[in-house]
Design a protein around this motif. Structure first.
Motif, mmCIF file in Angstrom:
data_model
loop_
_atom_site.group_PDB
_atom_site.id
_atom_site.type_symbol
_atom_site.label_atom_id
_atom_site.label_comp_id
_atom_site.label_asym_id
_atom_site.label_seq_id
_atom_site.Cartn_x
_atom_site.Cartn_y
_atom_site.Cartn_z
ATOM 1 N N GLN A 111 104.512 27.457 -87.982
ATOM 2 C CA GLN A 111 104.535 27.797 -89.312
ATOM 3 C C GLN A 111 105.079 26.378 -90.468
ATOM 4 O OE1 GLN A 111 101.937 28.486 -89.691
ATOM 5 N NE2 GLN A 111 101.244 27.676 -92.040
ATOM 6 N N ALA A 112 106.549 25.916 -89.617
ATOM 7 C CA ALA A 112 106.754 25.083 -91.030
ATOM 8 C C ALA A 112 106.409 24.009 -90.707
ATOM 9 C CB ALA A 112 108.328 25.141 -90.937
ATOM 10 N N ASP A 113 106.304 23.814 -89.697
ATOM 11 C CA ASP A 113 106.448 22.289 -88.795
ATOM 12 C C ASP A 113 104.511 21.658 -88.683
ATOM 13 O OD1 ASP A 113 107.420 19.858 -86.859
ATOM 14 O OD2 ASP A 113 106.674 20.768 -85.688
ATOM 15 N N ARG A 114 104.029 23.094 -88.899
ATOM 16 C CA ARG A 114 102.519 22.723 -89.481
ATOM 17 C C ARG A 114 102.392 22.040 -90.115
ATOM 18 N NH1 ARG A 114 99.051 26.970 -86.929
ATOM 19 N NH2 ARG A 114 99.424 25.783 -85.326
ATOM 20 N N GLU A 115 102.968 22.801 -91.566
ATOM 21 C CA GLU A 115 102.423 22.290 -92.528
ATOM 22 C C GLU A 115 103.006 21.198 -92.818
ATOM 23 O OE1 GLU A 115 104.446 25.427 -94.753
ATOM 24 O OE2 GLU A 115 103.389 27.112 -94.149
ATOM 25 N N ARG A 116 104.975 20.610 -92.953
ATOM 26 C CA ARG A 116 105.633 19.237 -92.391
ATOM 27 C C ARG A 116 104.184 18.341 -92.318
ATOM 28 N NH1 ARG A 116 107.459 16.009 -89.148
ATOM 29 N NH2 ARG A 116 107.459 17.348 -87.759
ATOM 30 N N ILE A 117 103.232 18.318 -90.991
ATOM 31 C CA ILE A 117 102.683 17.590 -90.754
ATOM 32 C C ILE A 117 101.507 17.423 -90.823
ATOM 33 C CG2 ILE A 117 100.844 17.299 -88.214
ATOM 34 C CD1 ILE A 117 103.582 18.677 -86.587
ATOM 35 N N LEU A 118 100.318 18.261 -92.058
ATOM 36 C CA LEU A 118 99.930 18.799 -93.060
ATOM 37 C C LEU A 118 100.025 17.541 -93.723
ATOM 38 C CD1 LEU A 118 98.001 21.817 -92.227
ATOM 39 C CD2 LEU A 118 96.863 19.980 -91.352
ATOM 40 N N ARG A 119 100.783 17.621 -94.755
ATOM 41 C CA ARG A 119 101.758 16.664 -95.843
ATOM 42 C C ARG A 119 101.426 15.616 -95.748
ATOM 43 N NH1 ARG A 119 105.433 21.504 -96.416
ATOM 44 N NH2 ARG A 119 106.508 20.473 -95.786
ATOM 45 N N GLN A 120 102.402 15.127 -94.358
ATOM 46 C CA GLN A 120 102.603 14.032 -93.992
ATOM 47 C C GLN A 120 100.817 13.434 -93.529
ATOM 48 O OE1 GLN A 120 105.525 11.974 -94.059
ATOM 49 N NE2 GLN A 120 103.868 10.127 -93.516
ATOM 50 N N ILE A 121 100.124 14.017 -93.350
ATOM 51 C CA ILE A 121 98.836 13.765 -93.198
ATOM 52 C C ILE A 121 98.005 13.156 -94.504
ATOM 53 C CG2 ILE A 121 96.410 14.273 -92.567
ATOM 54 C CD1 ILE A 121 97.625 15.822 -89.727
#
Length: 146
Positions: A124-134
């Motif tokens: 979940q934390a990894d997914r959130e980090r990727i979405l923020r980067q996008i």
């Protein structure tokens, strides 16, 4: 040669064995420790340097990622004897390599069973980090268009 073997065994533990669940990892370590210990206790007895590849215990062991690779790196070789296949540690494998294997497995098992050593992957934390980067990339592209 012993430090080279130690490095190879450690790499197998670090890159393959550790990828198992903790219970499977512990099962593999316990069985590998048993194999290595038997050879150390009976260095001149060929019975303990030979593993039937069709035995139920071995079949279960090699289902665990990295277990067979550990034995191969230790020097076990596949051989046929009386129409049966075995993994055999030839007498050319120095007893010191078995001592190193015992030490590597013991230390690695201890470290893996220490809570700090196994940090769980937080999807979940990894997914959130990727979405923020996008989103940040999207905002930069829009700002560059103006």
């Amino acid at each position: 040669m012993t430090s080279e073997v130690r490095g190879k065994l450690f790499r197998v533990c670090d890159t393959r064995l550790r990828d198992n669940t903790l219970p499977r990892f512990n099962i593999a370590c316990d069985r590998l420790l048993g194999i290595v210990s038997k050879v150390l206790e009976n260095p001149n007895d060929p019975k303990y340097r030979r593993i039937k590849t069709r035995s139920q215990a071995f079949v279960e062991l090699i289902k665990i990622q990295g277990a067979e690779a550990f034995l191969i790196e230790l020097g076990f070789k596949s051989e046929c004897y009386q129409l049966e296949e075995f993994l055999v540690a030839p007498y050319t494998v120095p007893i010191e390599d078995f001592v190193e294997a015992l030490d590597v497995l013991t230390k690695f098992k201890t470290s893996m069973n220490t809570p700090v050593a196994r940090s769980p992957y937080d999807e979940q934390a990894d997914r959130e980090r990727i979405l923020r980067q996008i989103e940040e990339d999207k905002m930069k592209r829009e700002a560059n268009k103006k």
